[in-house]
Design a protein around this motif. Structure first.
Motif, PDB file in Angstrom:
ATOM      1  N   GLU A 125       0.811  -1.217   0.000  1.00  0.00           N
ATOM      2  CA  GLU A 125       0.000   0.000   0.000  1.00  0.00           C
ATOM      3  C   GLU A 125       0.845   1.268   0.000  1.00  0.00           C
ATOM      4  O   GLU A 125       0.438   2.293  -0.531  1.00  0.00           O
ATOM      5  N   ASN A 126       2.021   1.207   0.608  1.00  0.00           N
ATOM      6  CA  ASN A 126       2.817   2.415   0.821  1.00  0.00           C
ATOM      7  C   ASN A 126       4.107   2.471   0.017  1.00  0.00           C
ATOM      8  O   ASN A 126       4.887   3.393   0.195  1.00  0.00           O
ATOM      9  N   GLN A 127       4.360   1.488  -0.831  1.00  0.00           N
ATOM     10  CA  GLN A 127       5.569   1.442  -1.652  1.00  0.00           C
ATOM     11  C   GLN A 127       6.829   1.274  -0.812  1.00  0.00           C
ATOM     12  O   GLN A 127       7.408   0.211  -0.794  1.00  0.00           O
ATOM     13  N   SER A 128       7.253   2.318  -0.135  1.00  0.00           N
ATOM     14  CA  SER A 128       8.480   2.288   0.644  1.00  0.00           C
ATOM     15  C   SER A 128       8.162   2.787   2.045  1.00  0.00           C
ATOM     16  O   SER A 128       7.565   3.849   2.210  1.00  0.00           O
ATOM     17  N   VAL A 129       8.554   2.024   3.068  1.00  0.00           N
ATOM     18  CA  VAL A 129       8.181   2.378   4.433  1.00  0.00           C
ATOM     19  C   VAL A 129       9.392   2.240   5.353  1.00  0.00           C
ATOM     20  O   VAL A 129      10.141   1.266   5.268  1.00  0.00           O
ATOM     21  N   ARG A 130       9.539   3.206   6.234  1.00  0.00           N
ATOM     22  CA  ARG A 130      10.605   3.150   7.229  1.00  0.00           C
ATOM     23  C   ARG A 130      10.163   2.281   8.398  1.00  0.00           C
ATOM     24  O   ARG A 130       8.975   2.087   8.650  1.00  0.00           O
ATOM     25  N   TYR A 131      11.156   1.777   9.138  1.00  0.00           N
ATOM     26  CA  TYR A 131      10.905   0.854  10.248  1.00  0.00           C
ATOM     27  C   TYR A 131       9.900   1.417  11.252  1.00  0.00           C
ATOM     28  O   TYR A 131       8.925   0.753  11.603  1.00  0.00           O
ATOM     29  N   ASN A 132      10.153   2.625  11.731  1.00  0.00           N
ATOM     30  CA  ASN A 132       9.268   3.205  12.762  1.00  0.00           C
ATOM     31  C   ASN A 132       7.849   3.401  12.252  1.00  0.00           C
ATOM     32  O   ASN A 132       6.885   3.267  13.005  1.00  0.00           O
ATOM     33  N   GLU A 133       7.713   3.717  10.963  1.00  0.00           N
ATOM     34  CA  GLU A 133       6.384   3.872  10.376  1.00  0.00           C
ATOM     35  C   GLU A 133       5.665   2.522  10.315  1.00  0.00           C
ATOM     36  O   GLU A 133       4.471   2.430  10.598  1.00  0.00           O
ATOM     37  N   LEU A 134       6.396   1.473   9.963  1.00  0.00           N
ATOM     38  CA  LEU A 134       5.809   0.127   9.976  1.00  0.00           C
ATOM     39  C   LEU A 134       5.318  -0.213  11.374  1.00  0.00           C
ATOM     40  O   LEU A 134       4.195  -0.681  11.549  1.00  0.00           O
ATOM     41  N   ARG A 135       6.166   0.019  12.347  1.00  0.00           N
ATOM     42  CA  ARG A 135       5.798  -0.312  13.725  1.00  0.00           C
ATOM     43  C   ARG A 135       4.583   0.481  14.180  1.00  0.00           C
ATOM     44  O   ARG A 135       3.687  -0.046  14.839  1.00  0.00           O
ATOM     45  N   ARG A 136       4.521   1.755  13.801  1.00  0.00           N
ATOM     46  CA  ARG A 136       3.378   2.596  14.181  1.00  0.00           C
ATOM     47  C   ARG A 136       2.095   2.101  13.531  1.00  0.00           C
ATOM     48  O   ARG A 136       1.051   2.011  14.164  1.00  0.00           O
ATOM     49  N   GLN A 137       2.175   1.744  12.244  1.00  0.00           N
ATOM     50  CA  GLN A 137       0.972   1.300  11.528  1.00  0.00           C
ATOM     51  C   GLN A 137       0.482  -0.058  12.007  1.00  0.00           C
ATOM     52  O   GLN A 137      -0.713  -0.309  12.039  1.00  0.00           O
ATOM     53  N   ILE A 138       1.418  -0.936  12.360  1.00  0.00           N
ATOM     54  CA  ILE A 138       1.011  -2.271  12.827  1.00  0.00           C
ATOM     55  C   ILE A 138       0.426  -2.177  14.228  1.00  0.00           C
ATOM     56  O   ILE A 138      -0.569  -2.817  14.536  1.00  0.00           O
ATOM     57  N   GLY A 139       1.047  -1.366  15.060  1.00  0.00           N
ATOM     58  CA  GLY A 139       0.521  -1.204  16.410  1.00  0.00           C
ATOM     59  C   GLY A 139       1.107  -2.196  17.387  1.00  0.00           C
ATOM     60  O   GLY A 139       2.216  -2.026  17.864  1.00  0.00           O
TER      61      GLY A 139
END
Length: 114
Positions: free
Chosen positions: A39-53
């Motif tokens: 969905e987001n093409q390229s994602v940073r680690y902290n953003e992944l962690r925030r989105q997953i919860g």
């Protein structure tokens, strides 16, 4: 080529094409991570962690390393301070997204209403 072809011929599910696919995307988090990257093409680690919860640092790191070693995602590190790391789906990983979407559609049609 379905599972029935292997019925009675293979001792371990891991030895089948189905088992191989499950070994790559099975578990609680791998499919979620792949969806977010799709969905987001390229994602940073902290953003992944925030989105997953609800995922620990250790678990997310392990899942990302596993997906990377299986060739499903690409980790790109930028030489800057502070370090910047981004994750994207590889072509191999992207080729699994239609399968994951089919699983999601099946779940929407068959999930009991609450």
């Amino acid at each position: 080529m379905g599972m029935t072809q292997y019925h009675g011929k293979v001792k371990n599910i891991e030895d089948t094409p189905f088992g191989y696919t499950l070994s790559l995307i099975g578990g609680k988090w791998k499919m979620v991570i792949m969806y977010l990257l799709a969905e987001n093409q390229s994602v940073r680690y902290n953003e992944l962690r925030r989105q997953i919860g609800n995922i620990t640092y250790k678990t997310l790191s392990a899942q990302l390393k596993s997906l990377e070693s299986d060739g499903l995602i690409i980790r790109k590190e930028y030489p800057q301070i502070p370090p910047k790391v981004e994750y994207t789906l590889s072509d191999k990983g992207a080729s699994l997204i239609p399968i994951l979407e089919e699983m999601c559609e099946w779940g929407m049609k068959n999930q009991p209403s609450t």
